[in-house]
Design a protein around this motif. Structure first.
Motif, PDB file in Angstrom:
ATOM      1  N   THR A 187       0.808  -1.209   0.000  1.00  0.00           N
ATOM      2  CA  THR A 187       0.000   0.000   0.000  1.00  0.00           C
ATOM      3  C   THR A 187       0.850   1.271   0.000  1.00  0.00           C
ATOM      4  OG1 THR A 187      -0.096   0.024   2.418  1.00  0.00           O
ATOM      5  CG2 THR A 187      -1.850  -1.161   1.256  1.00  0.00           C
ATOM      6  N   ALA A 188       0.206   2.363  -0.342  1.00  0.00           N
ATOM      7  CA  ALA A 188       0.816   3.693  -0.294  1.00  0.00           C
ATOM      8  C   ALA A 188      -0.298   4.689  -0.006  1.00  0.00           C
ATOM      9  CB  ALA A 188       1.515   4.022  -1.610  1.00  0.00           C
ATOM     10  N   ILE A 189       0.085   5.915   0.318  1.00  0.00           N
ATOM     11  CA  ILE A 189      -0.902   6.966   0.525  1.00  0.00           C
ATOM     12  C   ILE A 189      -0.515   8.173  -0.312  1.00  0.00           C
ATOM     13  CG2 ILE A 189       0.270   7.815   2.622  1.00  0.00           C
ATOM     14  CD1 ILE A 189      -2.617   8.496   3.671  1.00  0.00           C
ATOM     15  N   ALA A 190      -1.486   8.730  -1.013  1.00  0.00           N
ATOM     16  CA  ALA A 190      -1.226   9.819  -1.963  1.00  0.00           C
ATOM     17  C   ALA A 190      -1.937  11.084  -1.513  1.00  0.00           C
ATOM     18  CB  ALA A 190      -1.685   9.421  -3.366  1.00  0.00           C
ATOM     19  N   MET A 191      -1.152  11.960  -0.890  1.00  0.00           N
ATOM     20  CA  MET A 191      -1.666  13.253  -0.452  1.00  0.00           C
ATOM     21  C   MET A 191      -1.079  14.393  -1.280  1.00  0.00           C
ATOM     22  SD  MET A 191      -1.647  12.884   3.718  1.00  0.00           S
ATOM     23  CE  MET A 191      -0.092  11.995   3.889  1.00  0.00           C
ATOM     24  N   THR A 192       0.246  14.441  -1.348  1.00  0.00           N
ATOM     25  CA  THR A 192       0.955  15.576  -1.941  1.00  0.00           C
ATOM     26  C   THR A 192       0.675  15.721  -3.432  1.00  0.00           C
ATOM     27  OG1 THR A 192       2.722  15.269  -0.335  1.00  0.00           O
ATOM     28  CG2 THR A 192       3.212  16.649  -2.244  1.00  0.00           C
ATOM     29  N   GLU A 193       0.468  16.958  -3.858  1.00  0.00           N
ATOM     30  CA  GLU A 193       0.260  17.283  -5.275  1.00  0.00           C
ATOM     31  C   GLU A 193       1.333  18.264  -5.730  1.00  0.00           C
ATOM     32  OE1 GLU A 193      -4.609  16.778  -5.223  1.00  0.00           O
ATOM     33  OE2 GLU A 193      -3.719  18.691  -5.818  1.00  0.00           O
ATOM     34  N   PRO A 194       1.533  18.370  -7.048  1.00  0.00           N
ATOM     35  CA  PRO A 194       2.532  19.319  -7.547  1.00  0.00           C
ATOM     36  C   PRO A 194       2.333  20.737  -7.018  1.00  0.00           C
ATOM     37  CG  PRO A 194       1.835  17.861  -9.300  1.00  0.00           C
ATOM     38  CD  PRO A 194       0.945  17.563  -8.139  1.00  0.00           C
ATOM     39  N   GLY A 195       1.079  21.118  -6.796  1.00  0.00           N
ATOM     40  CA  GLY A 195       0.809  22.472  -6.318  1.00  0.00           C
ATOM     41  C   GLY A 195       0.337  22.541  -4.885  1.00  0.00           C
ATOM     42  N   ALA A 196       0.386  21.410  -4.181  1.00  0.00           N
ATOM     43  CA  ALA A 196      -0.080  21.388  -2.788  1.00  0.00           C
ATOM     44  C   ALA A 196       0.776  20.418  -1.994  1.00  0.00           C
ATOM     45  CB  ALA A 196      -1.550  20.986  -2.717  1.00  0.00           C
ATOM     46  N   GLY A 197       1.770  20.950  -1.273  1.00  0.00           N
ATOM     47  CA  GLY A 197       2.643  20.121  -0.465  1.00  0.00           C
ATOM     48  C   GLY A 197       2.112  20.020   0.946  1.00  0.00           C
ATOM     49  N   SER A 198       2.656  20.835   1.847  1.00  0.00           N
ATOM     50  CA  SER A 198       2.188  20.828   3.233  1.00  0.00           C
ATOM     51  C   SER A 198       0.771  21.373   3.363  1.00  0.00           C
ATOM     52  CB  SER A 198       3.142  21.666   4.099  1.00  0.00           C
ATOM     53  OG  SER A 198       4.427  21.093   4.130  1.00  0.00           O
ATOM     54  N   ASP A 199       0.333  22.147   2.384  1.00  0.00           N
ATOM     55  CA  ASP A 199      -1.010  22.732   2.413  1.00  0.00           C
ATOM     56  C   ASP A 199      -2.017  21.735   1.848  1.00  0.00           C
ATOM     57  OD1 ASP A 199      -3.216  24.355   2.513  1.00  0.00           O
ATOM     58  OD2 ASP A 199      -2.668  25.530   0.739  1.00  0.00           O
ATOM     59  N   LEU A 200      -2.417  20.761   2.672  1.00  0.00           N
ATOM     60  CA  LEU A 200      -3.332  19.725   2.203  1.00  0.00           C
ATOM     61  C   LEU A 200      -4.708  20.278   1.860  1.00  0.00           C
ATOM     62  CD1 LEU A 200      -2.450  16.837   4.684  1.00  0.00           C
ATOM     63  CD2 LEU A 200      -1.659  17.161   2.331  1.00  0.00           C
ATOM     64  N   ALA A 201      -5.058  21.406   2.447  1.00  0.00           N
ATOM     65  CA  ALA A 201      -6.354  22.017   2.130  1.00  0.00           C
ATOM     66  C   ALA A 201      -6.391  22.516   0.690  1.00  0.00           C
ATOM     67  CB  ALA A 201      -6.643  23.171   3.088  1.00  0.00           C
ATOM     68  N   GLY A 202      -5.220  22.601   0.053  1.00  0.00           N
ATOM     69  CA  GLY A 202      -5.161  23.065  -1.321  1.00  0.00           C
ATOM     70  C   GLY A 202      -5.255  21.959  -2.356  1.00  0.00           C
ATOM     71  N   ILE A 203      -5.582  20.753  -1.950  1.00  0.00           N
ATOM     72  CA  ILE A 203      -5.684  19.613  -2.871  1.00  0.00           C
ATOM     73  C   ILE A 203      -6.729  19.877  -3.950  1.00  0.00           C
ATOM     74  CG2 ILE A 203      -6.608  17.246  -2.988  1.00  0.00           C
ATOM     75  CD1 ILE A 203      -4.987  16.629  -0.469  1.00  0.00           C
ATOM     76  N   LYS A 224      -0.758  13.276  -8.359  1.00  0.00           N
ATOM     77  CA  LYS A 224      -0.047  13.321  -7.083  1.00  0.00           C
ATOM     78  C   LYS A 224       1.455  13.198  -7.354  1.00  0.00           C
ATOM     79  CE  LYS A 224      -3.818  13.252  -4.502  1.00  0.00           C
ATOM     80  NZ  LYS A 224      -4.186  14.327  -3.543  1.00  0.00           N
ATOM     81  N   THR A 225       2.260  13.652  -6.403  1.00  0.00           N
ATOM     82  CA  THR A 225       3.705  13.532  -6.545  1.00  0.00           C
ATOM     83  C   THR A 225       4.339  13.217  -5.203  1.00  0.00           C
ATOM     84  OG1 THR A 225       5.668  14.574  -7.517  1.00  0.00           O
ATOM     85  CG2 THR A 225       4.266  15.972  -6.141  1.00  0.00           C
ATOM     86  N   PHE A 226       5.612  12.797  -5.232  1.00  0.00           N
ATOM     87  CA  PHE A 226       6.364  12.398  -4.040  1.00  0.00           C
ATOM     88  C   PHE A 226       5.688  11.242  -3.301  1.00  0.00           C
ATOM     89  CE2 PHE A 226       7.496  17.181  -3.746  1.00  0.00           C
ATOM     90  CZ  PHE A 226       8.446  17.043  -4.745  1.00  0.00           C
ATOM     91  N   ILE A 227       5.127  10.292  -4.030  1.00  0.00           N
ATOM     92  CA  ILE A 227       4.392   9.201  -3.395  1.00  0.00           C
ATOM     93  C   ILE A 227       5.320   8.013  -3.135  1.00  0.00           C
ATOM     94  CG2 ILE A 227       2.372   7.728  -3.507  1.00  0.00           C
ATOM     95  CD1 ILE A 227       1.904  10.856  -3.433  1.00  0.00           C
ATOM     96  N   THR A 228       5.668   7.825  -1.875  1.00  0.00           N
ATOM     97  CA  THR A 228       6.541   6.722  -1.482  1.00  0.00           C
ATOM     98  C   THR A 228       5.802   5.399  -1.640  1.00  0.00           C
ATOM     99  OG1 THR A 228       7.668   8.136   0.121  1.00  0.00           O
ATOM    100  CG2 THR A 228       7.925   5.758   0.378  1.00  0.00           C
ATOM    101  N   GLY A 229       6.440   4.465  -2.337  1.00  0.00           N
ATOM    102  CA  GLY A 229       5.806   3.179  -2.610  1.00  0.00           C
ATOM    103  C   GLY A 229       4.902   3.209  -3.821  1.00  0.00           C
ATOM    104  N   GLY A 230       4.864   4.340  -4.507  1.00  0.00           N
ATOM    105  CA  GLY A 230       3.948   4.501  -5.630  1.00  0.00           C
ATOM    106  C   GLY A 230       4.217   3.588  -6.801  1.00  0.00           C
ATOM    107  N   VAL A 231       5.447   3.122  -6.936  1.00  0.00           N
ATOM    108  CA  VAL A 231       5.785   2.254  -8.068  1.00  0.00           C
ATOM    109  C   VAL A 231       5.275   0.834  -7.852  1.00  0.00           C
ATOM    110  CG1 VAL A 231       7.683   1.232  -9.385  1.00  0.00           C
ATOM    111  CG2 VAL A 231       7.818   3.624  -8.680  1.00  0.00           C
ATOM    112  N   VAL A 232       5.410   0.311  -6.637  1.00  0.00           N
ATOM    113  CA  VAL A 232       5.095  -1.099  -6.396  1.00  0.00           C
ATOM    114  C   VAL A 232       3.729  -1.309  -5.741  1.00  0.00           C
ATOM    115  CG1 VAL A 232       7.538  -1.642  -6.172  1.00  0.00           C
ATOM    116  CG2 VAL A 232       6.203  -1.139  -4.121  1.00  0.00           C
TER     117      VAL A 232
END
Length: 385
Positions: free
Chosen positions: A122-138, A157-165
């Motif tokens: 599993t992985a979790i996808a929060m961060t977006e190219p235009g919304a890093g720490s500001d999750l309210a900006g998703i 989404k970007t910077f997703i750890t485990g996103g490949v597997v």
């Protein structure tokens, strides 16, 4: 300083993990770094060892333990050997708490047995190219279909750890239009099967550290997600994300402390062996003073980590506590690892020495899970400032 946070069962588990790392990880670690992640079979080995099921109830195939101490042992032993376990930390440390807290019984029956065995990563996808720490900006959206059977997911989404597997990704998306008056409203978490049409993995991002942990860009183009795969209630996503921040920051702090302790251990071994000007590096006063200072920092971190593990076990570790812990441990570790690398001289810059990997791996500790600046804001707010 003697530790009392772990009992005999924890230490027996530590011995098992240490032996496993020596046999299954260290000999092949360079190939993992070249590939960018461990082979899938490694995650099944972790599952068979019981690492993924420690905090999963027995009815789903786990051990039913509570707290974070066993996972902390895994983190400490990996750092001690100068290795990482790919994206397994996200699997157990970030994703599992969401499933345990918010998944319904049908979802737990469907996902947890495979989670425990490593068949479902599993992985979790929060961060977006235009919304890093500001999750309210998703801005990723998930619109309910006209017949109410599924959501249609679009975004990136970007910077997703485990996103490949990953086989299952928890995606944070807007299920209601953006409201400037309440930016946190309208976010939900969808559990997305990565084999779904329209789901795609973009670039595998090349990082300066944590090179066995695959980090990717994800894209969603009209991905159909069954309503049965909504995690918890629609629109409650932001509060869910905040709920798990304490454990996430505790895990990062444990990793930072373990890295600092490992750095001192590697440096101590090196300076005792390395000779310059007719004597070992360890014999110079500067070396002694530097390592004494570093060890004091490690001991201070250890005291904070151990108290935090106890408080988390009883549900008393607060958001502000976790922020202080993460800030202190990650900032302190950056200094300790740098000083220990310096004692290696030019060899500290060579990747065959584990101190070099610790140096690059450590840098992200002050960024993910909330930057040091965010931690300071949380702490200041808790002080009434």
């Amino acid at each position: 300083m003697r530790r009392t946070v772990y009992n005999e069962d924890h230490e027996a588990f530590r011995s098992t993990i240490r032996e496993f790392i020596a046999k299954e990880v260290v000999p092949v670690y360079e190939s993992w770094e070249a590939e960018g992640h461990p082979p899938r079979s490694f995650y099944n080995k972790l599952g068979a060892l019981g690492v993924f099921g420690i905090e999963v109830p027995e009815e789903y195939g786990g051990a039913g333990e509570t707290g974070f101490k066993y996972q902390a042992v895994v983190v400490e032993e990996a750092a001690r050997a100068g290795v990482t376990f790919g994206s397994s930390g996200v699997h157990t440390g970030l994703v599992l708490p969401y499933i345990m807290e918010y998944a319904n019984e049908e979802q737990k029956q469907r996902w947890l047995p495979g989670f425990v065995s490593g068949d479902i990563m599993t992985a979790i996808a929060m961060t977006e190219p235009g919304a890093g720490s500001d999750l309210a900006g998703i801005t990723t959206t998930a619109k309910l279909s006209a017949d109410g059977t599924h959501y249609v997911l679009n975004g990136a989404k970007t910077f997703i750890t485990g996103g490949v597997v990953a086989d299952l990704v928890l995606v944070v998306a807007r299920t209601a239009p953006y409201d400037p008056a309440d930016r946190r409203a309208g976010l939900s978490i969808l559990c997305v099967d990565t084999k779904s049409p329209g789901y795609s993995v973009g670039r595998k991002l090349q990082k300066i550290g944590l090179r066995t942990s695959d980090t990717a860009e994800l894209a969603f183009t009209d991905v159909k997600v069954p309503v049965a795969d909504l995690l918890g209630e629609e629109g409650k996503g932001f509060s869910y994300l905040a709920h798990n921040l304490v454990q996430e920051r505790l895990a990062i702090a444990v990793g930072a402390y373990a890295a600092a302790a490992a750095a001192v251990r590697f440096a101590l071994a090196y300076v005792k062996d390395r000779k310059v000007f007719g004597q070992t590096v360890a014999e110079f006063q500067n070396t002694k003073f530097t390592l004494a200072d570093c060890q004091s920092q490690v001991t201070a971190q250890q005291a904070m980590v151990d108290q935090a593990l106890e408080l988390y076990q009883t549900g008393e570790l607060t958001i502000a506590d976790a922020a202080e812990l993460k800030l202190f441990c990650t900032e302190s570790t950056s200094v300790v690892v740098d000083k220990c690398l310096q004692l290696h001289g030019g060899y500290g810059y060579i990747l065959e020495y584990p101190i070099a990997r610790l140096y690059t791996d450590n840098r992200v500790f002050r960024i993910y899970g909330g930057t040091s600046e965010v931690m300071k804001t949380i702490i200041a707010k808790s002080m009434g400032l």
